[in-house]
Each structure stands twice: as C-alpha cells, then as structure tokens.
Design a protein around this motif. Structure first.
Motif, short mmCIF file in Angstrom:
data_model
loop_
_atom_site.label_atom_id
_atom_site.label_comp_id
_atom_site.label_asym_id
_atom_site.label_seq_id
_atom_site.Cartn_x
_atom_site.Cartn_y
_atom_site.Cartn_z
N PRO A 1 0.88 -1.22 -0.21
CA PRO A 1 0.17 -0.02 -0.05
C PRO A 1 0.97 1.26 0.11
CG PRO A 1 -0.64 -1.68 1.69
CD PRO A 1 0.67 -1.95 1.41
N THR A 2 0.43 2.25 -0.62
CA THR A 2 0.98 3.66 -0.54
C THR A 2 1.30 3.92 0.78
OG1 THR A 2 -0.16 3.96 -2.42
CG2 THR A 2 1.05 5.94 -1.77
N PRO A 3 2.47 4.39 1.24
CA PRO A 3 2.71 4.91 2.55
C PRO A 3 1.99 6.34 2.74
CG PRO A 3 4.75 4.26 1.58
CD PRO A 3 3.83 4.17 0.45
N VAL A 4 1.30 6.54 3.72
CA VAL A 4 0.75 7.87 3.96
C VAL A 4 1.48 8.82 3.79
CG1 VAL A 4 -0.73 9.11 5.61
CG2 VAL A 4 -1.15 6.75 5.46
N LYS A 5 2.63 8.94 4.44
CA LYS A 5 3.45 9.92 3.77
C LYS A 5 3.80 10.38 2.47
CE LYS A 5 8.49 8.29 4.24
NZ LYS A 5 8.48 6.67 4.50
N VAL B 1 -8.03 6.97 2.96
CA VAL B 1 -7.00 7.00 4.21
C VAL B 1 -8.01 7.62 5.13
CG1 VAL B 1 -5.01 7.93 5.74
CG2 VAL B 1 -4.89 7.73 2.97
N PRO B 2 -8.90 6.72 5.68
CA PRO B 2 -10.16 7.31 6.55
C PRO B 2 -9.60 8.03 7.80
CG PRO B 2 -10.46 4.97 5.83
CD PRO B 2 -9.12 5.22 5.47
N GLY B 3 -10.44 9.26 7.84
CA GLY B 3 -9.88 10.10 8.94
C GLY B 3 -8.91 11.07 8.90
N ASN B 4 -8.48 10.99 7.86
CA ASN B 4 -7.21 11.82 7.58
C ASN B 4 -7.82 13.45 7.45
OD1 ASN B 4 -4.96 13.36 6.16
ND2 ASN B 4 -4.10 11.70 5.79
N ALA B 5 -7.26 14.24 7.95
CA ALA B 5 -7.76 15.56 8.00
C ALA B 5 -7.72 16.37 6.42
CB ALA B 5 -6.93 16.53 9.01
N ALA B 6 -7.18 15.59 5.49
CA ALA B 6 -7.14 16.00 4.18
C ALA B 6 -8.24 15.59 3.51
CB ALA B 6 -5.50 15.59 3.63
N GLU B 7 -9.32 15.02 4.19
CA GLU B 7 -10.55 14.83 3.40
C GLU B 7 -11.37 15.86 3.34
OE1 GLU B 7 -11.58 10.09 3.99
OE2 GLU B 7 -11.61 11.41 5.89
N ASN B 8 -10.98 16.88 4.25
CA ASN B 8 -11.81 18.08 4.50
C ASN B 8 -11.67 19.11 3.46
OD1 ASN B 8 -12.95 17.11 6.81
ND2 ASN B 8 -11.17 18.13 8.42
N THR B 9 -12.46 20.05 3.15
CA THR B 9 -12.24 21.14 2.29
C THR B 9 -11.74 22.39 3.28
OG1 THR B 9 -13.67 20.49 0.60
CG2 THR B 9 -13.10 22.92 0.57
N PHE B 10 -10.52 22.97 2.77
CA PHE B 10 -10.23 24.21 3.62
C PHE B 10 -10.39 25.36 2.60
CE2 PHE B 10 -7.72 20.66 5.47
CZ PHE B 10 -8.27 20.71 6.73
N ARG C 1 -15.41 16.42 6.45
CA ARG C 1 -15.87 14.92 6.04
C ARG C 1 -14.99 13.98 6.82
NH1 ARG C 1 -14.27 17.77 1.56
NH2 ARG C 1 -15.96 18.58 0.13
N ARG C 2 -15.78 12.83 6.67
CA ARG C 2 -15.26 11.55 7.30
C ARG C 2 -15.59 10.27 6.60
NH1 ARG C 2 -12.33 10.67 11.74
NH2 ARG C 2 -12.29 8.52 12.36
N GLY C 3 -14.62 9.77 5.84
CA GLY C 3 -14.84 9.06 4.73
C GLY C 3 -15.82 9.71 3.71
N PHE C 4 -17.17 9.02 3.31
CA PHE C 4 -18.07 9.62 2.70
C PHE C 4 -19.08 10.38 3.16
CE2 PHE C 4 -16.78 5.35 0.32
CZ PHE C 4 -15.78 5.81 -0.31
N GLN C 5 -19.12 10.52 4.50
CA GLN C 5 -19.84 11.40 5.22
C GLN C 5 -19.55 12.96 5.08
OE1 GLN C 5 -22.84 10.13 6.76
NE2 GLN C 5 -22.15 8.25 5.82
N VAL C 6 -20.39 13.65 4.86
CA VAL C 6 -20.22 14.99 5.13
C VAL C 6 -20.80 15.70 6.38
CG1 VAL C 6 -20.84 17.40 4.27
CG2 VAL C 6 -20.22 15.44 2.71
N GLY C 7 -20.03 16.42 7.09
CA GLY C 7 -20.22 17.11 8.27
C GLY C 7 -20.71 18.33 8.02
#
Ligand code: SF4
Length: 337
Positions: free
Chosen positions: A264-268, A290-299, A310-316
């Motif tokens: 698998p691709t290393p997260v780094k 990479v579930p739970g990674n902050a880089a799923e959010n839109t900044f 976002r968390r996975g496919f869930q939008v907060g």
C-alpha cells in the motif's frame, strides 16, 4: 443495438470513433474494450442496458467533493473497459470480457427504469461509474438525456479516453466528471494501463472548455508513479491547463489484480504529494482511501477555515453560504445546489 460514432470501411471493416483507440475492427471482431462487435459491417454495442451494477452512493464516493455535497447519486455500470490497468480495483467487472473469453453479463434495464429508480431513491444525479462509461456510451447517453429532462444531473467517472466527438455529443447532458489522470508519464500509461497520456490530457482540457465541472484523481502506486518531480509536473498541468480551482484527489493504492506484489502507498507519500499540489497552486487537494485523515476536509484557500468537514463519505458541517466561505467570504469553487 447499432453503435454510435463509427465509420464503415471497405471489406465490411469498421472504425470505431468512440474512444481514442479508434479500433479498426474486421467483420466478426471486437474492439479493445471487448463490448463492441462488427457484425457484417455494422458496429454493435453488446452492453446496451446490460447493467452489471446499480447502487445508490454518496456523491463523495465518486469522488466528487465540490459537486452537490451530501447528496446521493444513482450509480450504474456495464462490464468492459478500454484500459488494462494492472491495478484495476473493479477488474472482476471491468475486465470481464478481456479476461473471460468475451463474457458479457448484466441485468437488462431501460434508461427510463434507471431514471425512475434514481428519482425513487432520492438521488440528485446519475453516475456512470465503476467500469468505464465510455464503453457503454449509447446507454449512458440515452439515460443522461432522459435524466436531464427530469432535472437530474449526470456524472461520468472516467479514464478520460473518449474522443472529442463522443464528448461533444454528450456534453449538453453531462454536468460533472471525475477523471483519472493516472500518471504524468507516457511509459506508465502505455505499459501499466494500455493507453496514451496525451489523449487524456486533451479530454481534460476539452471538458473544461465545454463547461463540464471536473475533479481529477490520481492513484499513487509505490515506485511506479510516485516520483516527486513527475507529481509536480502533473499538479502543474492541472493548475495551469485546467485551473487552480480544479480539485485533485490523491488516492492510496492497495495491492490488487495484477499488482499484488507491491505494497500500500505509505501515507507520508500521499501527504508529500498533497504538499506538491498545494505548492503548484491548487486550491483543493485531498488524500483518498485514508479514512479519518484531515486532508479529506475542504479548507478555504484564502483563510484556511474548514469549509466542509468529511469523514470517509460522510459530510459534516458546511461552512459555505452562497458558495462563499462564511469566515472570509472567499468564493469556494464548485456546484453547491
Ligand atoms: S470504444 Fe474504444 S476500445 Fe472499444 S471498440 Fe471503440 S475505439 Fe475500440
């Protein structure tokens, strides 16, 4: 059913102009995708209405993060693909004709039944996905037309290998696309995917000029397309040729299909690729798988505020109003309603 977009040649041969392979097909033969056959000089699609998959998915799963977030998309596929990616994550259906002596299976459906099911399921769009929508173009086109009449949007999740003719034909009904830009390396495209990079670049540029909303995905495979210099060129192509507002999804590889000897691709590596994208000027760069990674959010690119959680496919929480960051008022690019 007779296929769209082909030419008749001498000796009952045909030339398919649906994708950039532009296959020359002898009488009785099939194209590279394995789902278009020359029958006596008439090119036939063998997958019209033969759905191998139909599911209701969050639009985030496509992935599209800047297109109607938090909505559902009715997602369909037939078997077949015009690429031969060694890391294909849906090889059981995408490569079925290639790997199983031309096998084609699927549940018979009509465009109207797909549109009705999408409406019944509360979906705001129909996604043509999982395999390669180009190779079931006729069914996608007829369904998309009907869906547009009913006020539904249409989304292609694609390798971007359709010809300009195909794209120009469907574009009045095609609202958005997630396009794989699998590497920025002609050798990788040829040897790992069985295709040519330049045609994908041309499709991406044409989509943008036709006003189709585009997000780009790159699956990073260790040692094959993770060279930082290549990723920099790829990110600069997106930023300069498609625009800095184009979201880029950097996705984690897991060993599968013909690439089981890798890891698998290393997260780094993904994090470093994200930094490369941001440095190239891209406003929205995400890491995927990479579930739970902050880089799923839109900044917000202007003030750094979390505009969409976002968390996975869930939008907060959405901190966007009228397409603008609620903190600083910067325009957050996308289609929000
Ligand atoms: S869709 Fe592409 S791969 Fe399939 S027959 Fe046509 S040109 Fe060949």
């Amino acid at each position: 059913m007779e296929a769209y977009l082909y030419e008749s040649l001498e000796d009952n041969k045909v030339k398919c102009n649906l994708c950039s392979h532009r296959c020359l097909i002898k009488d009785g033969g099939r194209g590279i995708c394995g789902v278009r056959q020359n029958a006596g000089g008439s090119l036939q699609t063998l997958v019209y209405g033969k759905l191998i998959a139909r599911h209701i998915d969050p639009i985030e799963k496509k992935p599209l993060f800047h297109f109607l977030p938090g909505t559902l998309s009715y997602s369909i596929a037939t078997v077949g693909c015009n690429f031969r990616c060694q890391f294909c994550q849906n090889a059981d259906i995408a490569q079925m004709p290639a790997d199983h002596n031309g096998r084609i299976v699927g549940e018979t459906c009509s465009p109207s039944s797909v549109v009705a099911a999408a409406e019944y399921g509360g979906c705001q769009s129909i996604s043509y996905t999982y395999t390669e929508p180009t190779v079931f173009f006729e069914f996608a086109y007829e369904t998309a037309k009907l869906a547009a009449d009913k006020g539904l949007r249409n989304v292609f999740v694609t390798n971007g290998y359709m010809t300009a003719e195909a794209l120009e034909m469907i574009h009045p009904y095609l609202n958005a696309a997630n396009v794989d830009l699998k590497a920025f390396n002609a050798k990788y495209y040829k040897e790992i995917c069985g295709a040519r990079l330049k045609h994908v670049q041309a499709t991406l540029k044409l989509m943008k000029s036709l006003g189709i909303f585009v997000e780009v995905t790159t699956l990073i495979v260790p040692d094959l397309n993770d060279d930082p210099a290549e990723l920099k060129d790829l990110a600069e192509f997106i930023a300069q040729d498609l625009g800095p507002a184009t979201p880029w999804h950097i996705s984690r590889f897991h060993p599968t299909y013909k690439l089981t000897g890798s890891h698998p691709t290393p997260v780094k590596t993904l994090t470093a690729a994200r930094e490369i994208g941001l440095k190239a000027g891209l406003r929205y760069v995400y890491t995927g798988n990479v579930p739970g990674n902050a880089a799923e959010n839109t900044f917000c690119y202007s003030c750094g505020e979390t505009a969409i959680e976002r968390r996975g496919f869930q939008v907060g929480k959405l901190r966007i109003e009228g397409g603008q960051c609620i903190k600083c008022g910067a325009k957050i690019d996308g289609i929000w309603q």
